[in-house]
Design a protein around this motif. Structure first.
Motif, PDB file in Angstrom:
ATOM      1  N   GLU A 180       0.730  -1.201   0.093  1.00  0.00           N
ATOM      2  CA  GLU A 180       0.159  -0.051   0.024  1.00  0.00           C
ATOM      3  C   GLU A 180       1.033   1.304  -0.038  1.00  0.00           C
ATOM      4  O   GLU A 180       0.413   2.414  -0.298  1.00  0.00           O
ATOM      5  N   ILE A 197      -2.152   4.869   4.685  1.00  0.00           N
ATOM      6  CA  ILE A 197      -3.038   3.801   5.529  1.00  0.00           C
ATOM      7  C   ILE A 197      -3.212   4.392   6.761  1.00  0.00           C
ATOM      8  O   ILE A 197      -2.785   5.086   7.172  1.00  0.00           O
ATOM      9  N   GLU A 198      -4.548   3.650   7.276  1.00  0.00           N
ATOM     10  CA  GLU A 198      -4.820   3.944   8.810  1.00  0.00           C
ATOM     11  C   GLU A 198      -4.286   2.643   9.614  1.00  0.00           C
ATOM     12  O   GLU A 198      -4.823   1.690   9.365  1.00  0.00           O
ATOM     13  N   ALA A 199      -3.293   2.987  10.373  1.00  0.00           N
ATOM     14  CA  ALA A 199      -2.899   2.235  11.228  1.00  0.00           C
ATOM     15  C   ALA A 199      -3.702   2.110  12.696  1.00  0.00           C
ATOM     16  O   ALA A 199      -3.958   3.012  13.049  1.00  0.00           O
ATOM     17  N   GLU A 200      -3.901   1.087  13.480  1.00  0.00           N
ATOM     18  CA  GLU A 200      -4.489   1.058  14.644  1.00  0.00           C
ATOM     19  C   GLU A 200      -3.603   0.210  15.637  1.00  0.00           C
ATOM     20  O   GLU A 200      -2.861  -0.764  14.989  1.00  0.00           O
ATOM     21  N   ARG A 243      -5.436   5.463  16.501  1.00  0.00           N
ATOM     22  CA  ARG A 243      -5.437   5.314  14.970  1.00  0.00           C
ATOM     23  C   ARG A 243      -4.576   6.575  14.401  1.00  0.00           C
ATOM     24  O   ARG A 243      -4.841   7.671  14.921  1.00  0.00           O
ATOM     25  N   SER A 300      -3.729  -3.344  13.277  1.00  0.00           N
ATOM     26  CA  SER A 300      -4.132  -3.370  11.884  1.00  0.00           C
ATOM     27  C   SER A 300      -3.546  -2.293  10.987  1.00  0.00           C
ATOM     28  O   SER A 300      -3.112  -1.202  11.798  1.00  0.00           O
ATOM     29  N   PRO A 301      -3.480  -2.395   9.648  1.00  0.00           N
ATOM     30  CA  PRO A 301      -3.786  -3.380   8.953  1.00  0.00           C
ATOM     31  C   PRO A 301      -2.852  -4.800   9.099  1.00  0.00           C
ATOM     32  O   PRO A 301      -1.694  -4.735   9.510  1.00  0.00           O
ATOM     33  N   ASP A 302      -3.237  -5.855   8.463  1.00  0.00           N
ATOM     34  CA  ASP A 302      -2.329  -7.087   8.583  1.00  0.00           C
ATOM     35  C   ASP A 302      -1.300  -6.928   8.097  1.00  0.00           C
ATOM     36  O   ASP A 302      -0.089  -7.492   8.486  1.00  0.00           O
ATOM     37  N   SER A 303      -1.232  -6.083   7.028  1.00  0.00           N
ATOM     38  CA  SER A 303       0.070  -6.101   6.123  1.00  0.00           C
ATOM     39  C   SER A 303       1.213  -5.325   7.022  1.00  0.00           C
ATOM     40  O   SER A 303       2.283  -5.845   7.117  1.00  0.00           O
ATOM     41  N   ARG A 338       1.002  -5.323  10.344  1.00  0.00           N
ATOM     42  CA  ARG A 338       1.385  -5.885  11.362  1.00  0.00           C
ATOM     43  C   ARG A 338       2.133  -7.087  11.115  1.00  0.00           C
ATOM     44  O   ARG A 338       3.076  -7.391  11.754  1.00  0.00           O
TER      45      ARG A 338
END
Length: 289
Positions: free
Chosen positions: A172, A203-206, A242, A266-269, A271
């Motif tokens: 991404e 991207i939005e990371a949590e 976030r 998240s996102p998985d990529s 992580r």
């Protein structure tokens, strides 16, 4: 009868003469488009121009300005460093070696690419540039969005480009690059007819912060690029954050200082990439070498 002008003969060297001519131009004392030293001296005599003391700065002030000039250069603020150089050049306290250094710095041709980059960003005009990486490889980039950012005391061109080869970020964010300005000094910068992208790829990371960090994050640790900061919940206490992320490298570099008080959700990529780095770190420390 005609009145004769009284003449004053000045015994000065070529350097002082040039300095007076520069002052005449600066203050608009000219004959046509040429400097007129006589007009300059007359203006001083009539107190149209004020003469002030120019040798009352202590060494600490001079040294502080010089440190500021060099720091601005390191950060990539060339125009600001030049302005301090001009202030120093006007002072009579400088010894001949220091003055020569300042003169040489101000006489250097300024890189046109820097001004071009700033203009292209301001006008939202895509452009091409040539960049020399840390291994001295020359790389070509087509920039469709760019920002100048200071990261860890260096100024970078943070940009989204058409090119992705050699970028090991998650898919991404693969179009985003962080280019140090001091490695673009020999770059050729040219406009290209493409559409400007309104912002970097994001991207939005949590992620969650735990324990004492959960409480501290709500005070000292709050970031302007966080899009959400949850309330403290659960036992042990934690807080959900976030954030818009444009580079996994710089994101990991920041949260790594939180150690086991932080967990990417998240996102998985993102992580998975961080987990891969943890595995490599574990292997490094568990190996016998």
């Amino acid at each position: 009868m005609t009145r004769k002008n009284q003449a004053v003969t000045l015994s000065i060297g070529e350097r002082e003469k040039k300095a007076l001519e520069n002052l005449a131009l600066e203050f608009g004392k000219t004959w046509g488009d040429k400097p007129n030293v006589s007009k300059l001296i007359k203006a001083i005599a009539l107190k149209e121009l004020k003469i002030t003391i120019n040798d009352d700065w202590n060494s600490q002030r001079i040294e502080t300005l010089e440190k500021a000039r060099k720091l601005l250069l390191d950060l990539g603020f060339i125009l600001e460093a030049e302005e301090i150089g001009r202030i120093l050049r006007e002072r009579s306290e400088l010894n001949i070696f220091f003055r020569d250094e300042i003169e040489q710095f101000l006489a250097k041709p300024k890189p046109l690419w820097r001004k071009n980059i700033e203009n292209f960003i301001q006008k939202q005009q895509p452009f091409k540039l040539i960049y020399q990486d840390a291994s001295d490889n020359l790389l070509n980039f087509t920039v469709i969005h760019g920002q100048l950012k200071i990261i860890e005391k260096h100024q970078y061109l943070v940009c989204t480009c058409r090119e992705t080869e050699g970028n090991d970020d998650i898919i991404e964010l693969k179009h985003n690059w962080t280019l140090r300005l001091d490695r673009i000094q020999e770059a050729v910068v040219n406009r290209v007819e493409l559409s400007w992208q309104p912002e970097l790829d994001m991207i939005e990371a949590e992620f969650k912060v735990f324990g004492n960090l959960a409480f501290a994050y709500g005070k000292e640790e709050v970031k302007i690029d966080d899009t959400f900061k949850g309330e403290i919940e659960g036992s042990p206490p934690h807080r959900l954050i976030r954030r818009k992320v444009w580079s996994s490298f710089w994101f990991f570099r920041e949260i790594a200082r939180y150690w086991d008080s932080c967990k990417i959700i998240s996102p998985d990529s993102l992580r998975e990439k961080f987990y891969e780095k943890l595995l490599n770190l574990n292997h490094l420390y568990s190996s016998e070498e």
